[in-house]
Each structure stands twice: as C-alpha cells, then as structure tokens.
Scaffold this motif. Structure first.
Motif, PDB file in Angstrom:
ATOM      1  N   THR A 454       0.843  -1.267   0.012  1.00  0.00           N
ATOM      2  CA  THR A 454       0.095  -0.103   0.120  1.00  0.00           C
ATOM      3  C   THR A 454       1.023   1.220  -0.058  1.00  0.00           C
ATOM      4  O   THR A 454       0.726   2.210  -0.677  1.00  0.00           O
ATOM      5  CB  THR A 454      -0.812   0.178   1.470  1.00  0.00           C
ATOM      6  OG1 THR A 454      -1.914  -1.006   1.111  1.00  0.00           O
ATOM      7  CG2 THR A 454      -1.655   1.191   1.435  1.00  0.00           C
ATOM      8  N   TYR A 455       1.780   1.397   0.558  1.00  0.00           N
ATOM      9  CA  TYR A 455       2.585   2.731   1.075  1.00  0.00           C
ATOM     10  C   TYR A 455       3.353   2.516  -0.220  1.00  0.00           C
ATOM     11  O   TYR A 455       3.770   3.793  -0.836  1.00  0.00           O
ATOM     12  CB  TYR A 455       3.698   2.196   2.334  1.00  0.00           C
ATOM     13  CG  TYR A 455       2.933   2.146   3.460  1.00  0.00           C
ATOM     14  CD1 TYR A 455       1.925   2.673   3.834  1.00  0.00           C
ATOM     15  CD2 TYR A 455       3.647   1.599   4.601  1.00  0.00           C
ATOM     16  CE1 TYR A 455       1.256   2.830   5.106  1.00  0.00           C
ATOM     17  CE2 TYR A 455       3.132   1.327   5.867  1.00  0.00           C
ATOM     18  CZ  TYR A 455       2.113   1.930   6.290  1.00  0.00           C
ATOM     19  OH  TYR A 455       1.300   1.883   7.381  1.00  0.00           O
ATOM     20  N   ALA A 456       4.053   1.658  -0.877  1.00  0.00           N
ATOM     21  CA  ALA A 456       5.106   1.617  -1.919  1.00  0.00           C
ATOM     22  C   ALA A 456       4.448   2.080  -3.054  1.00  0.00           C
ATOM     23  O   ALA A 456       4.965   2.912  -3.951  1.00  0.00           O
ATOM     24  CB  ALA A 456       5.791   0.356  -2.230  1.00  0.00           C
ATOM     25  N   THR A 457       2.878   1.814  -3.189  1.00  0.00           N
ATOM     26  CA  THR A 457       2.403   2.157  -4.747  1.00  0.00           C
ATOM     27  C   THR A 457       1.464   3.140  -4.412  1.00  0.00           C
ATOM     28  O   THR A 457       0.612   3.609  -5.289  1.00  0.00           O
ATOM     29  CB  THR A 457       1.628   1.002  -5.027  1.00  0.00           C
ATOM     30  OG1 THR A 457       0.940   0.593  -4.027  1.00  0.00           O
ATOM     31  CG2 THR A 457       2.635  -0.215  -5.174  1.00  0.00           C
ATOM     32  N   SER A 458       1.383   3.806  -3.060  1.00  0.00           N
ATOM     33  CA  SER A 458       0.321   4.897  -3.041  1.00  0.00           C
ATOM     34  C   SER A 458       0.660   6.251  -3.900  1.00  0.00           C
ATOM     35  O   SER A 458       1.930   6.461  -3.875  1.00  0.00           O
ATOM     36  CB  SER A 458       0.393   5.309  -1.570  1.00  0.00           C
ATOM     37  OG  SER A 458      -0.107   6.548  -1.573  1.00  0.00           O
ATOM     38  N   ASN A 459      -0.272   6.582  -4.687  1.00  0.00           N
ATOM     39  CA  ASN A 459       0.085   7.907  -5.434  1.00  0.00           C
ATOM     40  C   ASN A 459       0.419   9.148  -4.810  1.00  0.00           C
ATOM     41  O   ASN A 459       1.076   9.885  -5.478  1.00  0.00           O
ATOM     42  CB  ASN A 459      -1.023   7.968  -6.382  1.00  0.00           C
ATOM     43  CG  ASN A 459      -1.245   6.835  -7.587  1.00  0.00           C
ATOM     44  OD1 ASN A 459      -0.246   6.436  -7.794  1.00  0.00           O
ATOM     45  ND2 ASN A 459      -2.666   6.782  -7.868  1.00  0.00           N
ATOM     46  N   ARG A 460       0.092   9.084  -3.390  1.00  0.00           N
ATOM     47  CA  ARG A 460       0.537  10.351  -2.873  1.00  0.00           C
ATOM     48  C   ARG A 460       1.823  10.183  -1.829  1.00  0.00           C
ATOM     49  O   ARG A 460       1.701  10.740  -0.723  1.00  0.00           O
ATOM     50  CB  ARG A 460      -0.729  11.172  -1.995  1.00  0.00           C
ATOM     51  CG  ARG A 460      -1.261  10.373  -0.959  1.00  0.00           C
ATOM     52  CD  ARG A 460      -2.284  11.342  -0.318  1.00  0.00           C
ATOM     53  NE  ARG A 460      -2.843  10.739   0.884  1.00  0.00           N
ATOM     54  CZ  ARG A 460      -3.451  11.267   1.885  1.00  0.00           C
ATOM     55  NH1 ARG A 460      -3.563  12.488   1.644  1.00  0.00           N
ATOM     56  NH2 ARG A 460      -3.978  10.449   2.767  1.00  0.00           N
ATOM     57  N   GLY A 461       2.536   9.068  -2.089  1.00  0.00           N
ATOM     58  CA  GLY A 461       3.283   8.953  -1.255  1.00  0.00           C
ATOM     59  C   GLY A 461       2.862   7.965  -0.067  1.00  0.00           C
ATOM     60  O   GLY A 461       1.818   7.909  -0.044  1.00  0.00           O
ATOM     61  N   ALA A 462       3.730   7.706   1.218  1.00  0.00           N
ATOM     62  CA  ALA A 462       3.487   6.642   2.146  1.00  0.00           C
ATOM     63  C   ALA A 462       1.957   7.236   2.421  1.00  0.00           C
ATOM     64  O   ALA A 462       2.011   8.186   3.191  1.00  0.00           O
ATOM     65  CB  ALA A 462       4.139   6.253   3.178  1.00  0.00           C
ATOM     66  N   CYS A 463       1.111   6.282   2.671  1.00  0.00           N
ATOM     67  CA  CYS A 463      -0.243   6.738   3.245  1.00  0.00           C
ATOM     68  C   CYS A 463      -1.077   5.503   3.454  1.00  0.00           C
ATOM     69  O   CYS A 463      -1.049   4.262   2.839  1.00  0.00           O
ATOM     70  CB  CYS A 463      -1.070   7.350   2.074  1.00  0.00           C
ATOM     71  SG  CYS A 463      -2.755   7.769   2.498  1.00  0.00           S
ATOM     72  N   HIS A 464      -1.981   5.404   4.372  1.00  0.00           N
ATOM     73  CA  HIS A 464      -2.699   4.253   4.800  1.00  0.00           C
ATOM     74  C   HIS A 464      -4.215   4.263   4.148  1.00  0.00           C
ATOM     75  O   HIS A 464      -4.862   3.265   4.221  1.00  0.00           O
ATOM     76  CB  HIS A 464      -2.969   4.185   6.258  1.00  0.00           C
ATOM     77  CG  HIS A 464      -3.402   5.227   7.096  1.00  0.00           C
ATOM     78  ND1 HIS A 464      -2.782   6.503   7.025  1.00  0.00           N
ATOM     79  CD2 HIS A 464      -4.519   5.361   7.821  1.00  0.00           C
ATOM     80  CE1 HIS A 464      -3.789   7.300   7.685  1.00  0.00           C
ATOM     81  NE2 HIS A 464      -4.530   6.737   8.147  1.00  0.00           N
ATOM     82  N   LEU A 465      -4.615   5.291   3.927  1.00  0.00           N
ATOM     83  CA  LEU A 465      -5.683   5.738   3.380  1.00  0.00           C
ATOM     84  C   LEU A 465      -6.038   5.580   1.913  1.00  0.00           C
ATOM     85  O   LEU A 465      -7.228   5.727   1.416  1.00  0.00           O
ATOM     86  CB  LEU A 465      -6.380   7.200   3.700  1.00  0.00           C
ATOM     87  CG  LEU A 465      -6.449   7.579   5.151  1.00  0.00           C
ATOM     88  CD1 LEU A 465      -6.631   8.979   5.441  1.00  0.00           C
ATOM     89  CD2 LEU A 465      -7.597   6.762   5.978  1.00  0.00           C
ATOM     90  N   ARG A 466      -4.964   4.965   1.259  1.00  0.00           N
ATOM     91  CA  ARG A 466      -5.142   4.597  -0.325  1.00  0.00           C
ATOM     92  C   ARG A 466      -5.741   3.458  -0.421  1.00  0.00           C
ATOM     93  O   ARG A 466      -6.577   2.999  -1.264  1.00  0.00           O
ATOM     94  CB  ARG A 466      -3.855   4.922  -1.022  1.00  0.00           C
ATOM     95  CG  ARG A 466      -3.699   6.699  -1.268  1.00  0.00           C
ATOM     96  CD  ARG A 466      -5.031   7.048  -2.091  1.00  0.00           C
ATOM     97  NE  ARG A 466      -5.072   8.773  -2.188  1.00  0.00           N
ATOM     98  CZ  ARG A 466      -5.754   9.395  -1.384  1.00  0.00           C
ATOM     99  NH1 ARG A 466      -6.177   8.909  -0.269  1.00  0.00           N
ATOM    100  NH2 ARG A 466      -5.444  10.549  -1.370  1.00  0.00           N
ATOM    101  N   SER A 467      -5.386   2.281   0.642  1.00  0.00           N
ATOM    102  CA  SER A 467      -5.936   0.953   0.537  1.00  0.00           C
ATOM    103  C   SER A 467      -5.546   0.461   1.881  1.00  0.00           C
ATOM    104  O   SER A 467      -4.603  -0.087   2.179  1.00  0.00           O
ATOM    105  CB  SER A 467      -5.427   0.005  -0.491  1.00  0.00           C
ATOM    106  OG  SER A 467      -3.849  -0.069  -0.392  1.00  0.00           O
ATOM    107  N   TYR A 468      -6.483   0.568   2.594  1.00  0.00           N
ATOM    108  CA  TYR A 468      -6.491   0.247   4.085  1.00  0.00           C
ATOM    109  C   TYR A 468      -6.753  -1.120   4.335  1.00  0.00           C
ATOM    110  O   TYR A 468      -7.584  -1.973   4.717  1.00  0.00           O
ATOM    111  CB  TYR A 468      -7.627   0.933   4.957  1.00  0.00           C
ATOM    112  CG  TYR A 468      -7.370   0.891   6.622  1.00  0.00           C
ATOM    113  CD1 TYR A 468      -6.221   1.570   7.035  1.00  0.00           C
ATOM    114  CD2 TYR A 468      -8.225   0.204   7.090  1.00  0.00           C
ATOM    115  CE1 TYR A 468      -6.260   1.711   8.240  1.00  0.00           C
ATOM    116  CE2 TYR A 468      -8.151   0.455   8.617  1.00  0.00           C
ATOM    117  CZ  TYR A 468      -7.342   0.773   8.950  1.00  0.00           C
ATOM    118  OH  TYR A 468      -6.768   0.763  10.568  1.00  0.00           O
ATOM    119  N   THR A 469      -5.739  -2.159   3.765  1.00  0.00           N
ATOM    120  CA  THR A 469      -5.757  -3.583   3.900  1.00  0.00           C
ATOM    121  C   THR A 469      -5.829  -4.023   5.439  1.00  0.00           C
ATOM    122  O   THR A 469      -6.000  -5.114   5.592  1.00  0.00           O
ATOM    123  CB  THR A 469      -4.663  -4.176   3.006  1.00  0.00           C
ATOM    124  OG1 THR A 469      -3.312  -3.854   3.664  1.00  0.00           O
ATOM    125  CG2 THR A 469      -4.654  -3.734   1.655  1.00  0.00           C
TER     126      THR A 469
END
Lengths: 615, 158
Positions: A454-469
């Motif tokens: 999730t972090y590595a691929t998040s479009n806005r840099g490390a973030c949990h809210l882009r795919s909260y697995t």
C-alpha cells in the motif's frame, strides 16, 4: 443530478472570481471530489511544475454525496501537486466545510496563480470575492476562523485556512477546517501559503436540491445508516474509542512502528491508547476525553474531543490550551508518541493541539521528529544544532520541536522540510521512513505485509488511506487475510485502492468501509446521480482514477524505483511479536502488483490498460 | 395523547442529520440553513446542544400574532403557522422567549417546528437517541430515573 454543475474559478494573480459550468462528461467518468478534481488538475497543469510556483493550481472539491443525508456525506478534497512529494497530492477532510460549499451552490473551487498580497476568499451563495487578509497573515487557523466570523458578524460561516505552518511553507502543512479537521497530508497547506491564500470562508443557504431520485435516496441512505449502526466497528468501537481503538491491537500484533521503525512494539502503548484517554487522571480526577463528535452527516462519530491536563508542563502557563479541542486520533497519537518513543499522553495532546492550531500534518511531523531523535542518538545532530536534548522518549523535546516547527523558529525550519530532505542533508537518507518523500503512517510494513505494498504504490506517497488493507489483514473485513504473508496482497491492494478511490470521489468517509463495501455505496450514488451508476461502472471509475493519478506521477518524473520501501524495512527484521524475524516482502509483491494492474514491468500502464479505461 | 420532542444533549454528536431531515421534510431540499431545529456547538466546552420549539401550552408566539396565523394542531398539540394567513410581521419572533420561531426571507413567512404531523423527521433521523419523540407527560422521566439510580447506590453503599 448530485452535482450543482457549477465551478468557481479564482485567479489569484488577477484577483478574479468567475463561475463556469462543471464538465459533465468528466463528472460521468470521474464522479466527483478526488476523481473529478484530479481530472481538472491533470488537464490544466504541467506535471513537472514546481509545486510552490504560481503555475501550480489548487482545487477544493466536493463529491455528489457531499452535503446530503448519506452518512458521512460531508467530505471535501484538496487536490494539487504536492510539495513534500512532487507527486499528485490529494487530501480529504471532514468537518462542515465541504457541505457548506455544496449549500452555497458550488461543486468545486479552482485556485490559480499567486496573489500579490495575502487574501481570503469569501463566498456567500452565488457571490464570491477575494478580500484583504493582511490582518490575518501570521495568525493561527483558530484565530483566523474566529476573526473572520467576527468580522462578518456570522458565526455560521465555515472556514478552511492555513496557519503559520502553511504561511512558512512547511512541506507537510495542512489546510484546517472547522478548528480541528484537516486536509492533512502531502503539504497542501504549503501550496495554499505559496499562493498567498490565507483562508476560504463559505456561507451557503441554498441547500442541496439536485438529488436525482429523492424518494429512493432517502430510503437507501436510511437503510445503509442502519448497516453502520449494526456493525461492531462503526456502531460501537469507533464511537466509543475513536480510531485510537487500534493502538493496543496493532501494538500486540508487533506492527506498531516505534522509535523511527527501529522497533515494532512500544512498551508504553497502553499509556497513549484509547483506554488511557478514558482513564481519570491523578492530577484533576478527569479523563482526557470529554466526548465524541461527528463530522457533517456522520452517524459513526469517531471524532475525539478532549481537554488537556491544565497542570501539565506544556500548558501550565498557557490557559488558551485548557479548553476542549480535537484529539487524540490514532495516527497522531502514534506519530507523536510511538514513532519517537514518547509515552506521555498529555504531551501528545499538546503537540496535537499545536498541529491543529497552526496546520501541520502530525503524521509527517511526528515521524520526522523520530528521525531527528535517531540522528541525535547517533550524535549526528547535537543539542547545539537543534536547541534541545532530544533522545527518544523526550516529551520536552517533542513539545519544543512542535512549537519551533509550527512557528518557523530555529531548527523547526529544518524539521518543516520533512524527514527525506532532513536526513539527506545530514548524510543519512536511509533513516527517512518515507515513500516518495512522504512519511509512513502507523502500521509496520513487516507485521502487516499488505500495508507495505500500500505504501510503496500509493500515488501520494506513504499513506494508509489509499488502500486500508488493515481492514482485511487485521480485522477480517470484508474477508480475513494473513498479515504475515505476501501471497494475494497485490490483488487485495488493487481492489482496496480502486474501491477507496470511489468512496473518496463520492464525498463520503473511507471509515464507512469497515461496514460498507462498494455494493453499499453504489445504490446511494445511483439514487443521487443521474445516469446509470452500476457496480461495473464504479469499479471502472475507481481504476480509472487510480491510473490517472499514476500517469500524472510518471509524467512528473517518478519511476519504478520510487515504488519502494526504505532499506530498514527490507533488511532489519521485526524483533518481537508475530512478525518476529520478518522483513517486508515488497520486492516480491511489486512485480506481481504491476501485472495485476495491467502495467509493464517498469510500472507503466500498457496501451491496452489505458484504452480499456478510456485514458 | 400528545407527545413531545425530548432532547438529551449529552447524546448529541453534532452530525446535523436532524437539520437535514427537518429541512427536507418542510422544503424538499437538504438545507440546514432552513431547519427548524438547530444544533449549537459550544466548541470550547465540547458540548453540542439540539434546540427547537417546545410547543408551550400558553404559547407566546400564538398570543402575539396579530392575524391569528398561529393555531394549535389539535391532533398533536403543535403550534403551527398558517402560511396563507401569516403576513411576515415577525412580532412572534420578538414574543418568543426561546427564539424558536424564525423568519424565512425566501417565503416571507415565519417558520417553526410543527412536529411534522406527529412524526418528527429530526427524531427519526437522529442516530444516537439525542432527539426522541415521547409521551408529553413523560419528558424528564429518564433523568429522574438516572438520579433515582444514584440515590439507590448511595443507600446501598451505607
């Protein structure tokens, strides 16, 4: 309908406010908020633009469910090119500001250029004008809200503003609305500051009338609110404990990054947890937590309203901080606490108050302090350089760093650059716990493998809210997956990323996804919006939004090597807990993820994928 | 039997679902600015309080109206404004000690809570039970019960 079909375009250089019709073709392809605003941005700016230059634009946008009775339908998004990352920045906030924009008759506001002097935008229904903000410059977000309401003799105005952090272009400055909600990440507040735009003040009395099928909408939103009420997380856990319900859970999993990710569990986690917020203090016999609070239209009400201990060293001489205010939420408690080893919950609330007051992202700020403390313990940074003794665990250093960074004093200016630039400057780039320049949130990529991807691929840099697995890997929502393995995670992350993009684009809160799947959101969108909004279409919209953001980042200069985690997470194994001995399997997951996405081994969407999504 | 809106501010989270429901019920538009129930946020104390007309028995607004535009709905006890009679003079807004009858610029009339014809939309929409619609003789009984419970505890402790 769902949309007001009206966009406000503000040219700050020229000082003009003009209305224009919303591009309904784009609305049909990108829905709203995050999706639609990003479409406007990528069409209108050069991806290589300097984020803090007048050529960058900043868009504030609602979604079709914003300002409606759909639960949590109060969200708005700030979209721009981010100065912390150089990637697409897209920060979402609750509170009441988004709904007010809708009630005033607008879907989004596009800011262009740079004002020659500080201004604020005042919107009263159809009327929009830029006003002098020289008397507001230098003020905190809280003072700005109070002053504008007082000047206009209207306590019902809703305001988003920047504090001194945004003015000083702290690279993780936020845009704060309704005192303690924020478009928090990626430095959107610094962009606003670079434009000399201090605040946006809205008053809307027109309401939302354009629901496509009102009867169906009222029926289905009522049903879906019941789903939230009946769910253990959204009906009980979040209202009672807030997001802080996670502190002890994640710590016990050995997935609570501690002391700049050197450790994966924090010995004082229980002292900074939700349970600790409920406990009565010895000093005054009161609990830190006063009550929970909801954003506009939210039937979950995870928000925390707390009061700090008046006798605590941070505020004993500052009565202005003694009243009720927002906090602590899990991410802030983690970043200000565990990430730098501080177990003093009152000091965390003080740092949190200052972050809200002057508009700083507590995640990036706290994580940067963690890096500073590690550099201090390595003797790379000294007391003479940074102004205080700063070993891990020092509440005094945390408090002082917060003041310095919020106010742009001394070493605070360097903290305000974020951990990537700071660690590079002092010769230890490996100590920045970030992706694409943005700091990690509160889940360790070794103990929850899907979050690493999730972090590595998040479009806005490390973030949990882009795919909260975490929902799946920890809580079993919608299905339980093993947090310690990489198998199946590329598919899981893609599914979460695409679905989350739709939640964001609709104008609702991603926390509903503890109880709702996209199938619960679909009928609400379908009733609100004209046209056909099937599951098939929404899945495609989500993937289209994700891929559009990716395309922007590639054009901005990002490559495969930016989809990676710091070496620490790939070489230093977790020391304790269920993940003991594990490192992140990111190198294995990335190629699989690209394949699942229909991208080349270099992470570029194939022609076929682009054609399928109409990009 | 008449019923009353019963408000428990401690349970209010400030989500404004009640304001949206009220405005939609009366105007067909989701518009908190036109709601007849209002949530007040005392942010420095962390308190949120829903507030609306309590339907006074001897209603000041009704007595003040020079054209008899405010009548009692005999089915519910609500004091209701007859729009085709109201002349928008606003004398009722001065007379009401609680400020819960308000002028609406768009209609040129005053508006107030009418209990939605015995099915108040605000109470239905409230997710936390902060607003309930109860037998008019029972308002306050829940608070009596709370205090009664304390008294009982004190006795038990002795």
């Amino acid at each position: 309908m769902g949309w007001n079909r009206k966009v406000l375009r503000v040219n700050l250089t020229a000082g003009t406010c003009k209305d224009e019709p919303l591009n309904m073709e784009w609305a049909n392809d990108y829905l709203g908020s995050r999706g639609l605003a990003t479409k406007y941005l990528v069409e209108e700016i050069d991806p290589k633009v300097d984020p803090l230059s007048p050529d960058n634009k900043m868009i504030m946008s609602t979604g079709p469910l914003t300002g409606t009775m759909a639960s949590t339908g109060g969200r708005y998004t700030v979209v721009t090119k981010g100065p912390l990352t150089g990637a697409i920045a897209c920060s979402n906030s609750g509170g009441f500001f988004g709904a007010e924009m809708k009630f005033a008759g607008w879907d989004m506001i596009i800011f262009e250029g740079r004002s020659p002097k500080p201004v604020y935008l005042f919107v009263e229904n159809d009327k929009a004008e830029l006003r002098d903000a020289s008397h507001l410059w230098g003020k905190t977000c809280w003072e700005t809200e109070e002053t504008i309401k007082h000047d206009h003799h209207d306590p019902q105005i809703r305001i988003s503003s920047i504090g001194r952090a945004g003015e000083n272009q702290v690279l993780f400055a936020c845009v704060v609305n309704d005192l303690h909600r924020a478009a928090g990440r990626s430095g959107v507040g610094a962009v606003m500051g670079s434009k000399n735009l201090k605040a946006v003040a809205l008053r809307g009395t027109k309401g939302v009338s354009g629901i496509n099928d009102f009867a169906e909408f009222m029926k289905v939103t009522t049903e879906k609110k019941k789903v939230l009420a009946d769910n253990a997380v959204t009906g009980q856990g979040l209202p009672t404990y807030g997001t802080q319900v996670l502190m002890n859970v994640i710590n016990e999993m050995g997935a609570l990054p501690t002391r700049n990710h050197r450790d994966v569990a924090f010995e004082d986690a229980s002292k900074i947890s939700a349970e600790a917020m409920h406990e009565k203090r010895e000093t005054d016999g009161k609990a830190q937590l006063i009550t929970n609070a909801a954003c506009f239209g939210c039937t979950i009400a995870c928000g925390r309203i707390s009061a700090i201990d008046k006798t605590h060293f941070t505020v004993v001489n500052s009565p202005k901080y003694w009243g009720a205010s927002g906090g602590l939420e899990y991410e802030a408690a983690w970043a200000l606490g565990a990430a730098n080893g501080v177990g003093d919950i009152e000091a965390l609330q003080y740092a949190n108050l200052l972050c809200n007051e002057d508009g700083m992202d507590p995640i990036s700020f706290g994580a940067t302090v963690g890096a500073v403390m590690e550099l201090y313990e390595m003797r790379v940074l000294t007391k003479e350089q940074i102004g205080v003794e700063a070993p891990f665990g020092s509440a005094a250093a945390l408090a002082r760093f917060t003041e310095m960074t919020a106010r742009g004093e001394g070493f605070g200016k360097e903290i305000g650059l974020g951990s990537k630039r700071l660690c590079e400057k002092y010769g230890h780039p490996e100590l920045s716990m970030s992706v694409k320049g943005q700091e990690f949130p509160a889940y360790d990529a070794r103990g929850i493998q899907g979050m690493g991807l999730t972090y590595a691929t998040s479009n806005r840099g490390a973030c949990h809210l882009r795919s909260y697995t975490v929902a799946s890997e920890v809580l079993g929502i919608p299905v339980k997956t093993d947090p310690l393995v990489t198998e199946g995670k590329p598919e899981l992350v893609k599914a979460f990323q695409d679905a989350t993009a739709v939640f964001d684009a609709a104008g609702i809160c991603v926390f509903t996804s503890f109880a709702w799947t996209l199938a619960d959101v679909q009928p609400q969108i379908d009733a609100a919006c004209e046209g056909d909004w099937s599951m098939e279409k929404l899945n495609e919209v989500g993937e289209r939004i994700w891929t559009m953001e990716r395309q922007f980042n590639l054009a901005a200069g990002f490559t495969r090597k930016d989809d990676d985690l710091p070496a620490r997470l790939k070489t230093e194994a977790a020391k304790v807990g269920p993940a003991k001995g594990l490192v992140s399997g990111i190198d294995k997951m990335i190629p699989e993820y690209y394949e699942v996405r229909g991208w080349t081994p270099e992470g570029v969407p194939t022609e076929e994928t682009l054609a399928r999504l109409g990009l | 039997m008449w019923k009353s809106l019963h408000i428990d501010p401690v349970k209010c989270t400030g989500c404004l679902q009640c304001e949206m429901a009220c405005s939609y019920e009366h105007t067909g538009v989701i518009n908190p600015a036109k709601s007849r129930i209002k949530i007040f946020d005392f942010e420095h104390e962390g308190r949120k309080v829903p507030y609306t007309c309590t339907q006074c028995t001897e209603a000041w607004c009704l007595n003040a109206c020079p054209v008899d535009a405010i009548r009692v709905d005999l089915a519910t006890g609500a004091k209701i404004v007859l729009d085709d009679v109201c002349v928008g003079c606003k004398v009722c807004t001065i007379a009401c000690p609680f400020g819960t009858i308000n002028y609406n610029q768009e209609t040129g009339k005053v508006q107030k809570c009418d209990l939605c014809g015995d099915n108040p939309a605000c109470a239905t929409a409230c997710p936390t039970g902060a607003i309930t619609y109860v037998d008019a003789d029972w308002t306050g009984l829940d608070r009596m019960r709370q205090w009664a419970a304390k008294a009982n505890t004190a006795v038990a402790a002795e």
